[in-house]
Every structure is written in structure tokens, then in C-alpha cells.
Design a protein around this motif. Structure first.
Motif, PDB file in Angstrom:
ATOM      1  N   ALA A 154      -0.771  12.923   2.833  1.00 37.21           N
ATOM      2  CA  ALA A 154      -0.640  11.577   3.403  1.00 37.21           C
ATOM      3  C   ALA A 154      -0.198  10.572   2.353  1.00 37.21           C
ATOM      4  CB  ALA A 154      -1.968  11.148   4.027  1.00 37.21           C
ATOM      5  N   SER A 155      -0.697  10.714   1.130  1.00 35.18           N
ATOM      6  CA  SER A 155      -0.343   9.810   0.041  1.00 35.18           C
ATOM      7  C   SER A 155       1.147   9.911  -0.289  1.00 35.18           C
ATOM      8  CB  SER A 155      -1.189  10.138  -1.191  1.00 35.18           C
ATOM      9  OG  SER A 155      -0.828   9.336  -2.293  1.00 35.18           O
ATOM     10  N   ALA A 172       0.828  -1.205   0.000  1.00 38.11           N
ATOM     11  CA  ALA A 172       0.000   0.000   0.000  1.00 38.11           C
ATOM     12  C   ALA A 172       0.863   1.255   0.000  1.00 38.11           C
ATOM     13  CB  ALA A 172      -0.926  -0.008   1.219  1.00 38.11           C
ATOM     14  N   MET A 173       1.870   1.289   0.856  1.00 38.03           N
ATOM     15  CA  MET A 173       2.730   2.482   0.905  1.00 38.03           C
ATOM     16  C   MET A 173       3.465   2.692  -0.415  1.00 38.03           C
ATOM     17  SD  MET A 173       4.217   2.625   4.804  1.00 38.03           S
ATOM     18  CE  MET A 173       4.793   0.929   4.902  1.00 38.03           C
ATOM     19  N   ALA A 174       3.923   1.592  -1.035  1.00 42.27           N
ATOM     20  CA  ALA A 174       4.566   1.714  -2.349  1.00 42.27           C
ATOM     21  C   ALA A 174       3.605   2.310  -3.367  1.00 42.27           C
ATOM     22  CB  ALA A 174       5.065   0.351  -2.820  1.00 42.27           C
ATOM     23  N   PRO A 214      -1.895   5.565   2.146  1.00 43.62           N
ATOM     24  CA  PRO A 214      -1.670   5.532   3.586  1.00 43.62           C
ATOM     25  C   PRO A 214      -2.484   4.425   4.254  1.00 43.62           C
ATOM     26  CG  PRO A 214      -3.027   7.420   2.982  1.00 43.62           C
ATOM     27  CD  PRO A 214      -2.563   6.804   1.699  1.00 43.62           C
ATOM     28  N   CYS A 215      -1.977   3.933   5.379  1.00 46.45           N
ATOM     29  CA  CYS A 215      -2.556   2.766   6.045  1.00 46.45           C
ATOM     30  C   CYS A 215      -3.076   3.124   7.431  1.00 46.45           C
ATOM     31  CB  CYS A 215      -1.508   1.666   6.184  1.00 46.45           C
ATOM     32  SG  CYS A 215      -0.693   1.197   4.645  1.00 46.45           S
ATOM     33  N   ILE A 216      -4.133   2.453   7.845  1.00 43.80           N
ATOM     34  CA  ILE A 216      -4.637   2.535   9.213  1.00 43.80           C
ATOM     35  C   ILE A 216      -4.658   1.104   9.746  1.00 43.80           C
ATOM     36  CG2 ILE A 216      -6.511   3.285  10.715  1.00 43.80           C
ATOM     37  CD1 ILE A 216      -7.434   5.154   8.482  1.00 43.80           C
ATOM     38  N   SER A 217      -3.881   0.839  10.794  1.00 46.29           N
ATOM     39  CA  SER A 217      -3.713  -0.533  11.262  1.00 46.29           C
ATOM     40  C   SER A 217      -3.644  -0.578  12.778  1.00 46.29           C
ATOM     41  CB  SER A 217      -2.429  -1.138  10.678  1.00 46.29           C
ATOM     42  OG  SER A 217      -2.208  -2.447  11.183  1.00 46.29           O
TER      43      SER A 217
END
Length: 350
Positions: A322-323, A273-275, A279-282
């Protein structure tokens, strides 16, 4: 260069985090000029005694597979009770005088002291090299199992499909939540759907895209609920691979990953996802806080507050910023991986 390396681990199918990582690393090593002889630990998804017998059979075969001519035996360690079988194979390799490299993909057996991990460390001996997925994992292993020999870090950033880096950064106004995994209650499928529904109730424009095989009743129930409540703003893609996975990441603005899986270490999907500039929510598990850092998204420490923390992040953070930050975080991890991979290569080939 040394002689052929015996490379033991689960390879797809089935596709899961460890089998994907094992195959990807094997390919990376071969591309770097290392000669490997592979042994596959994957078995059919049998249950009960048939499943136990299949696991015993493949691990006995792995022990027989080890030969003095290998000089180096790389093994992708099992988790849970499978650690005992890893120790059996390691014992055979050490008896033959092989250099041992043991790759740990599960966090649970380094988070706390476990007899199976202590036995593995003692059988492997002080000269064995233990590969972990992050600095925190290395520190926790030292604390829980001081019997281990050398520890090196190899994060999972190098196992990510390079095409993801070519996807454009997000700047749209509509929130498109994504979730990709083997869909189960432990991986947080219910929380993902709950989050999307809560955002809909707040009159926020939201779309939900879910991918992966439905692995339990909780997943199937959550998918049915999302279809009923979200309607056209929900898309269940099923399992995705290759270009279909690239398209999945191109469609979403945020990856939602509220995992509670006890063996969670460094989920490749977060790195993917980051690549892809997503952005991630975990939840906080394993190496996730180290992987995401401050740029890759947000890590929720209290799983009971996941939905409220996610809503706060989604409604207060600028998507374009964020992206870009998420992709920069991946690039940093990839640079670290390149150095770490060179270190592993020297260990395997000297």
C-alpha cells in the motif's frame, strides 16, 4: 512574455488550504519566469460586522488594484457568500479589458447550481478561463453552470514539498494513524480518535499522531479523549510546518481524513501523504476519489460506515504494498500536473 500579471488571492497567514495553494502557485509561476504583482485577500480572523467590513475593504482594494497594464488578472475565487465579492473584482477586471483566469478551490459551488456562481460566470464572460482541480470538478462545473467559458484542470500535486518523496516507504508492523488539518468537527477529528480507540479495543498495536491547530470544542474534546484512552500511544503535535511537517509524515503509516467539510475539493494533505508513501483513508468529497484513485488508499462512500471501512482496510491490506502504491499514485498525479501547469503557463503568457 506579457506584462506583469495581477495575482489576487489569500496568502498566509492564516494558513489554510486555499492560502497555501495560492502562495505555492504564485511561487511556481515566478520560478517559471512569470512576473507577478500580488494582492493579498487575507484578513484578520475578525467576526461579526468587523469581519464583514474587513472583507469588503480588501475586495474593494482588489478592484482598485486591477489595472489595464496587467493585461491578465488571476484571481483565487472565494467560497460561499464570498463569491459575490469575487464577482465584484472580476467585473472591474473585465471592464478594464483584462484577460481573466479564475481559480476555484471550493467544490460546493460547482457541485450544484448556485446563483453566485452563475453571476460570476456571466460577469467573467465566455473568454474567461476557469481553473479547477480535477476532471470530475470540470465535469460538474459544466453541468451545474453551463455559462462558464473555458475550463482547464490544474491538480494540486505540484504544490507538495519535494522532500516528502525522499522519505522511505513503510514496512513496519505497528499501525501509526495520522491526521493533519485545521482540526474541527467538519474535518473529522472525532472519527479519527474513535478509529484509534476501536483498534485499541481490538487489541491491535496502534499509535495516533495528530497535528494542526484545534479549531473548535470538538477538536479539544477529541484530543482530551485520546490522551486519556491512548496514553503514551497518542501524540498531539499542534501546528506543524516545514521540517516539522516532514517529520509528521515520517512517523505515520496511514493518513486518516474523514472530512465532511462542504467546500472540500482536493486536500493538499492527501497529496502530501501519498508523496510520503503514506496511504490514505478518506471520505468521498470533491476530487478526493479522483486524487486517490485505486492506489492511494481507500475512499469511503458512506460517511456513517467510515470506521468499519477503515478497520477493514487497515487489517487486510499489506502495508508495504500500500505504501509503494500510494507513492506511485502521487508520481502519476505529478506528471499530470506538469502538463497542466505548462498549459496554464501558455494561457498566462501568450
Amino acid at each position: 512574455m506579457i506584462s506583469t500579471i495581477g495575482f489576487i488571492g489569500p496568502f498566509p497567514p492564516p494558513v489554510h488550504g486555499q492560502s497555501w495553494a495560492t502562495e505555492s502557485l504564485a511561487n511556481e509561476l515566478e520560478n517559471a519566469g512569470v512576473t507577478l504583482e500580488r494582492y493579498n485577500l487575507s484578513t484578520s480572523r475578525s467576526v461579526g460586522w468587523i469581519g464583514v467590513i474587513n472583507k469588503l475593504r480588501v475586495h474593494f482594494g482588489a478592484a482598485v488594484f486591477c489595472r489595464r497594464s496587467h493585461r491578465v488578472i488571476y484571481i483565487s475565487a472565494n467560497s460561499n457568500t464570498g463569491m459575490w465579492l469575487t464577482s465584484f473584482v472580476v467585473a472591474r477586471a473585465r471592464f478594464l479589458g483584462c484577460k481573466l483566469v479564475i481559480h476555484h478551490h471550493s467544490y460546493d459551488h460547482v457541485l450544484r447550481r448556485r446563483s453566485s456562481m452563475v453571476l460570476l460566470a456571466r460577469i467573467a464572460g465566455p473568454n474567461a478561463v476557469h481553473v479547477v482541480l480535477g476532471q470530475k470538478m470540470a465535469a460538474d462545473m459544466r453541468l451545474s453552470t453551463p455559462e462558464v467559458g473555458k475550463i482547464i484542470v490544474l491538480n494540486n500535486a505540484g504544490l507538495v514539498e519535494k522532500k516528502l518523496l525522499s522519505l522511505p516507504e513503510n514496512s513496519g508492523s505497528k499501525i501509526v494513524l495520522g491526521h493533519l488539518s485545521n482540526l474541527t468537527a467538519e474535518k473529522g477529528i472525532s472519527e479519527v480518535v474513535e478509529l484509534a480507540i476501536r483498534l485499541r479495543e481490538m487489541s491491535l498495536p496502534v499509535r495516533l499522531v495528530i497535528a494542526g491547530p484545534a479549531g473548535d470544542h470538538a477538536a479539544r474534546d477529541a484530543i482530551s479523549l485520546a490522551r486519556r484512552i491512548l496514553g503514551e500511544d497518542f501524540n498531539y503535535k499542534g501546528p506543524v510546518h516545514g521540517n516539522d511537517k516532514i517529520r509528521f509524515f515520517s512517523e505515520i503509516t496511514h493518513l486518516i481524513f474523514p472530512t465532511r467539510y462542504k467546500n472540500e475539493a482536493s486536500p493538499i494533505v492527501l497529496l502530501e501523504a501519498m508523496a510520503a508513501a503514506v496511504p490514505c483513508i478518506s471520505n468521498m468529497r470533491g476530487c478526493i476519489s479522483n486524487d486517490l484513485g485505486k492506489e492511494g488508499g481507500v475512499v469511503v462512500e458512506d460517511a456513517l460506515k467510515f470506521t468499519s471501512c477503515a478497520i477493514n482496510y487497515l487489517t487486510t491490506r499489506n502495508l508495504e504494498t500500500a505504501s509503494s502504491a500510494a507513492r506511485n499514485r502521487y508520481i502519476t498525479l505529478k506528471h499530470e500536473y506538469d502538463v497542466q501547469f505548462s498549459n496554464l503557463l501558455r494561457i498566462l503568457t501568450v
